[in-house]
Motif scaffolding. Structure first.
Motif, mmCIF file in Angstrom:
data_model
loop_
_atom_site.group_PDB
_atom_site.id
_atom_site.type_symbol
_atom_site.label_atom_id
_atom_site.label_comp_id
_atom_site.label_asym_id
_atom_site.label_seq_id
_atom_site.Cartn_x
_atom_site.Cartn_y
_atom_site.Cartn_z
ATOM 1 N N VAL A 1 77.527 -18.629 4.187
ATOM 2 C CA VAL A 1 77.311 -17.300 3.578
ATOM 3 C C VAL A 1 78.620 -16.740 3.023
ATOM 4 O O VAL A 1 78.654 -16.204 1.910
ATOM 5 C CB VAL A 1 76.673 -16.315 4.601
ATOM 6 N N ILE A 2 79.719 -16.886 3.778
ATOM 7 C CA ILE A 2 81.012 -16.338 3.338
ATOM 8 C C ILE A 2 81.517 -17.051 2.083
ATOM 9 O O ILE A 2 82.043 -16.427 1.170
ATOM 10 C CB ILE A 2 82.058 -16.433 4.478
ATOM 11 N N SER A 3 81.322 -18.379 2.016
ATOM 12 C CA SER A 3 81.927 -19.150 0.918
ATOM 13 C C SER A 3 80.997 -19.342 -0.278
ATOM 14 O O SER A 3 81.426 -19.860 -1.310
ATOM 15 C CB SER A 3 82.381 -20.519 1.434
ATOM 16 N N SER A 4 79.733 -18.923 -0.159
ATOM 17 C CA SER A 4 78.796 -19.150 -1.264
ATOM 18 C C SER A 4 78.676 -17.911 -2.153
ATOM 19 O O SER A 4 78.494 -16.800 -1.667
ATOM 20 C CB SER A 4 77.423 -19.535 -0.706
ATOM 21 N N GLN A 5 78.729 -18.140 -3.455
ATOM 22 C CA GLN A 5 78.613 -17.050 -4.430
ATOM 23 C C GLN A 5 77.176 -16.536 -4.534
ATOM 24 O O GLN A 5 76.946 -15.361 -4.794
ATOM 25 C CB GLN A 5 79.067 -17.542 -5.820
ATOM 26 N N CYS A 6 76.217 -17.447 -4.360
ATOM 27 C CA CYS A 6 74.815 -17.063 -4.587
ATOM 28 C C CYS A 6 74.177 -16.363 -3.377
ATOM 29 O O CYS A 6 73.132 -15.723 -3.504
ATOM 30 C CB CYS A 6 73.981 -18.274 -4.986
ATOM 31 N N LEU A 7 74.793 -16.454 -2.194
ATOM 32 C CA LEU A 7 74.223 -15.808 -1.002
ATOM 33 C C LEU A 7 74.904 -14.454 -0.760
ATOM 34 O O LEU A 7 75.521 -14.225 0.271
ATOM 35 C CB LEU A 7 74.380 -16.701 0.243
ATOM 36 N N LYS B 1 69.688 -23.715 2.056
ATOM 37 C CA LYS B 1 69.831 -25.184 2.052
ATOM 38 C C LYS B 1 70.612 -25.659 0.824
ATOM 39 O O LYS B 1 71.480 -26.530 0.941
ATOM 40 C CB LYS B 1 68.447 -25.852 2.110
ATOM 41 N N ASN B 2 70.316 -25.059 -0.332
ATOM 42 C CA ASN B 2 71.052 -25.424 -1.560
ATOM 43 C C ASN B 2 72.523 -25.040 -1.466
ATOM 44 O O ASN B 2 73.398 -25.803 -1.886
ATOM 45 C CB ASN B 2 70.416 -24.743 -2.783
ATOM 46 N N ALA B 3 72.792 -23.850 -0.902
ATOM 47 C CA ALA B 3 74.186 -23.396 -0.733
ATOM 48 C C ALA B 3 74.950 -24.333 0.201
ATOM 49 O O ALA B 3 76.124 -24.636 -0.030
ATOM 50 C CB ALA B 3 74.210 -21.976 -0.184
ATOM 51 N N MET B 4 74.269 -24.801 1.257
ATOM 52 C CA MET B 4 74.906 -25.740 2.200
ATOM 53 C C MET B 4 75.219 -27.066 1.519
ATOM 54 O O MET B 4 76.295 -27.637 1.719
ATOM 55 C CB MET B 4 73.995 -25.974 3.413
ATOM 56 N N ARG B 5 74.264 -27.554 0.704
ATOM 57 C CA ARG B 5 74.496 -28.820 -0.015
ATOM 58 C C ARG B 5 75.703 -28.695 -0.953
ATOM 59 O O ARG B 5 76.548 -29.592 -1.009
ATOM 60 C CB ARG B 5 73.242 -29.194 -0.829
ATOM 61 N N LYS B 6 75.770 -27.569 -1.674
ATOM 62 C CA LYS B 6 76.901 -27.338 -2.592
ATOM 63 C C LYS B 6 78.222 -27.272 -1.830
ATOM 64 O O LYS B 6 79.230 -27.836 -2.247
ATOM 65 C CB LYS B 6 76.696 -26.026 -3.368
ATOM 66 N N LEU B 7 78.191 -26.567 -0.713
ATOM 67 C CA LEU B 7 79.400 -26.403 0.108
ATOM 68 C C LEU B 7 79.918 -27.766 0.570
ATOM 69 O O LEU B 7 81.106 -28.042 0.452
ATOM 70 C CB LEU B 7 79.087 -25.514 1.326
#
Length: 304
Positions: free
Chosen positions: A49-55, A294-300
């Motif tokens: 959550v902290i590192s994702s732009q979309c969340l 799930k998508n944010a985790m995959r990108k991370l």
């Protein structure tokens, strides 16, 4: 606060879960594994959550804090319980016991308030979508989280002060794996009826928050009648994970705190649900049904 002077008992013995050495070792491995999952799963959500732009919506802002509280909450009881499976003498100092009591109620009550705030967020998103961005600004969300922490602190300090000032002068064996209000009230060598009533009233926060949560979901589900089947499915999917988390946490909590305690050995088995099982399942509940996470985790992880 000089707590030790009010009591001749300098330490307590936590009886924990009884069993032979073999059973204790199995419990050690099992609960160590559970605790590792709690840390890994909740840390993964916080980092994502902290590192994702979309969340960056309020829902994920609150989810990040819920995961952080889950780490703190389980860390108050789990490490001591896990270590005690390997030792014969399961002692905890008086001050350590009172500190653990404070931590359990502080993080537990903060979690209750954050779950309630998350329900309000879902209510605004589904029932008042046009006003969502003006009602749920970042500053409003920040104030809600701060209020949750303050509410947890006020509840916890009340429970802790009431319990710490009781005289403990004889038995010091606690039939539990952590220090909690009911087991300590049973060990106090004075009449605890009045304190018990105040503690029960203070624990009524749990019940009132649960009613607010139930009411918010009744209103949400009622407002979905006019939605298309696709809109209904999406809303139910979003709320479903939250309702599951609420039931898993509030059910055992209310069983223990909203009644006079009679069977402590039963209580400690139920307590495993809200101190270990729920913090372990929350990351799964919130990610398995959520494509954005799930998508944010995959990108991370692909970036890593």
């Amino acid at each position: 606060m000089n707590m030790e002077n009010s009591s001749s008992v300098k330490e307590f013995i936590l009886l924990g879960f009884s069993g032979n050495q073999g059973q204790q070792k199995i419990c050690f491995v099992t609960f160590l594994f559970f605790y590792m999952i709690i840390l890994a799963g909740n840390l993964l959500i916080v980092i994502t959550v902290i590192s994702s732009q979309c969340l960056n919506s309020p829902m994920y802002f609150f989810l990040c804090y819920l995961s952080f509280v889950d780490i703190c909450y389980s860390s108050v009881t789990a490490p001591k319980m896990i270590a005690d499976f390997l030792v014969e003498n399961k002692t905890i100092s008086f001050v350590g016991c009172i500190a653990q009591l404070f931590g359990v109620h502080f993080f537990g009550c903060t979690e209750i308030f954050i779950l309630t705030v998350m329900a309000y967020d879902r209510y605004v998103a589904i029932c008042r979508p046009l006003h969502y961005t003006t009602l749920m600004t970042r500053s409003v969300c920040g104030r809600m989280v701060i209020s949750s922490w303050v509410g947890g602190f006020v509840h916890s300090i009340a429970q802790t002060v009431l319990t710490a000032q009781l005289p403990f002068c004889g038995p010091n064996k606690i039939d539990h794996y952590f220090c909690d209000v009911h087991p300590l009230l049973q060990l106090a060598c004075s009449d605890t009826y009045a304190v018990g009533i105040i503690v029960l009233a203070n624990s009524g926060i749990t019940l009132s928050c649960f009613f607010i949560l139930v009411l918010s979901y009744v209103v949400i589900l009622g407002s979905l009648k006019s939605q298309t089947s696709k809109g209904w499915r999406k809303a139910v999917s979003t709320c479903g994970s939250h309702i599951t988390a609420v039931i898993l946490f509030f059910g055992p909590c209310m069983f223990i705190y909203i009644r006079p305690s009679s069977n402590l050995s039963e209580d400690k088995s139920v307590a495993v649900f809200y101190t270990i099982i729920t913090p372990m399942l929350n990351p799964l509940i919130y990610t398995l049904r959520n494509e954005e996470v799930k998508n944010a985790m995959r990108k991370l992880w692909s970036r890593k």
